[in-house]
Design a protein around this motif. Sequence first.
Motif, mmCIF file in Angstrom:
data_model
loop_
_atom_site.group_PDB
_atom_site.id
_atom_site.type_symbol
_atom_site.label_atom_id
_atom_site.label_comp_id
_atom_site.label_asym_id
_atom_site.label_seq_id
_atom_site.Cartn_x
_atom_site.Cartn_y
_atom_site.Cartn_z
ATOM 1 N N ASN A 76 -1.756 2.345 1.071
ATOM 2 C CA ASN A 76 -1.456 1.484 2.212
ATOM 3 C C ASN A 76 -2.668 0.618 2.550
ATOM 4 O O ASN A 76 -3.819 1.038 2.389
ATOM 5 N N THR A 77 -2.403 -0.584 3.015
ATOM 6 C CA THR A 77 -3.492 -1.465 3.426
ATOM 7 C C THR A 77 -3.957 -1.089 4.832
ATOM 8 O O THR A 77 -3.259 -0.420 5.592
ATOM 9 N N GLY A 78 -5.163 -1.528 5.164
ATOM 10 C CA GLY A 78 -5.721 -1.227 6.469
ATOM 11 C C GLY A 78 -7.171 -0.801 6.331
ATOM 12 O O GLY A 78 -7.774 -0.904 5.262
ATOM 13 N N ASP A 135 -14.788 2.946 7.674
ATOM 14 C CA ASP A 135 -14.352 1.547 7.782
ATOM 15 C C ASP A 135 -14.277 0.812 6.445
ATOM 16 O O ASP A 135 -14.796 -0.298 6.289
ATOM 17 N N ILE A 136 -13.636 1.424 5.472
ATOM 18 C CA ILE A 136 -13.373 0.748 4.209
ATOM 19 C C ILE A 136 -12.073 -0.055 4.363
ATOM 20 O O ILE A 136 -11.037 0.494 4.742
ATOM 21 N N VAL A 137 -12.143 -1.338 4.101
ATOM 22 C CA VAL A 137 -10.993 -2.225 4.287
ATOM 23 C C VAL A 137 -10.219 -2.331 2.978
ATOM 24 O O VAL A 137 -10.752 -2.773 1.958
ATOM 25 N N PHE A 138 -8.955 -1.921 3.019
ATOM 26 C CA PHE A 138 -8.070 -2.011 1.856
ATOM 27 C C PHE A 138 -7.144 -3.212 2.046
ATOM 28 O O PHE A 138 -6.355 -3.257 2.993
ATOM 29 N N LYS A 139 -7.260 -4.171 1.155
ATOM 30 C CA LYS A 139 -6.492 -5.404 1.254
ATOM 31 C C LYS A 139 -5.378 -5.436 0.222
ATOM 32 O O LYS A 139 -5.524 -4.904 -0.883
ATOM 33 N N GLY A 190 3.429 -4.758 -4.824
ATOM 34 C CA GLY A 190 4.007 -5.240 -3.570
ATOM 35 C C GLY A 190 2.974 -5.512 -2.497
ATOM 36 O O GLY A 190 1.988 -6.205 -2.721
ATOM 37 N N GLU A 191 3.156 -4.940 -1.320
ATOM 38 C CA GLU A 191 2.285 -5.165 -0.180
ATOM 39 C C GLU A 191 1.100 -4.206 -0.125
ATOM 40 O O GLU A 191 0.323 -4.238 0.823
ATOM 41 N N LYS A 192 0.960 -3.367 -1.124
ATOM 42 C CA LYS A 192 -0.053 -2.326 -1.088
ATOM 43 C C LYS A 192 -1.337 -2.726 -1.817
ATOM 44 O O LYS A 192 -1.369 -3.709 -2.560
ATOM 45 N N ALA A 193 -2.377 -1.954 -1.581
ATOM 46 C CA ALA A 193 -3.588 -2.007 -2.395
ATOM 47 C C ALA A 193 -3.453 -0.928 -3.465
ATOM 48 O O ALA A 193 -2.449 -0.210 -3.522
ATOM 49 N N ALA A 194 -4.458 -0.810 -4.341
ATOM 50 C CA ALA A 194 -4.442 0.226 -5.368
ATOM 51 C C ALA A 194 -5.821 0.868 -5.435
ATOM 52 O O ALA A 194 -6.844 0.201 -5.242
ATOM 53 N N ALA A 195 -5.853 2.174 -5.700
ATOM 54 C CA ALA A 195 -7.130 2.882 -5.742
ATOM 55 C C ALA A 195 -7.097 3.972 -6.803
ATOM 56 O O ALA A 195 -6.043 4.488 -7.165
#
Length: 228
Positions: free
Chosen positions: A175-177, A196-200, A125-130
């Motif tokens: 979550n993204t951000g 400041d790691i950007v999750f897209k 969906g709208e999330k990133a994955a880690a």
Amino acid sequence: MKKTHFLIVIVLAIFTMSSCLKDDAQPTPQAIVTLLNSYPDASDVYYQMDGRIINNVSFPYKTYTSFRAFPGSKRLEVMSRMDNKMLIDTTMNYADSTFYTGYVYGAVGKPKFIRTTDSPVENLGEKAAARFVHLGNGVAKVTFQIGDQEVAAFKDRVQENKNTVSEAQIFRPINTGTFKVTAKDEQGNILAEREDIVFKKGLYYTFALMGTKGDSEKPLYIGYLSAE
């Protein structure tokens, strides 16, 4: 292909490459393999598969290479460039249209190797994955945190071994951000962190704790790979 830093976007990414394979009129069976040098006791390594050198260049600590492999059982050798000493000698199976990441790590004089299978998350969906891979030395259990998000699978992680790979390889929705990422020990002390790691949305992030606690030259460090 050689990178001198660890923050990368893998061009041969999971979904892009899989779609290309499907679009070929007569696709050649192949796996996509990424290998990361997280072993602090070797300044440079090179890799051989079935006796053939991969990419014919050296890969310093914290760098990676990606390549294609034909399906089947393959012998992978990790070699020290300084003295041509064999660090790892392992045989694994590679499947068509499958993505793998291998990690060379371990304490000084005791190299180790694990491999994850890189699979997408259903309904991201709208999330990133880690995912988080504990390759650090000198620390028992590690908890990895992304901002204020608490992921149960990232808590109290022991250094990876053959019994932990099935859990370590799983990507989790995030979550993204823009967030700070932190690795802490069992007492809550910060071992390593990055700002400041950007999750897209739709991107996949592999975080690895590497290095050795108390080592001034190669201390504990959080590196990461990102892929679409």
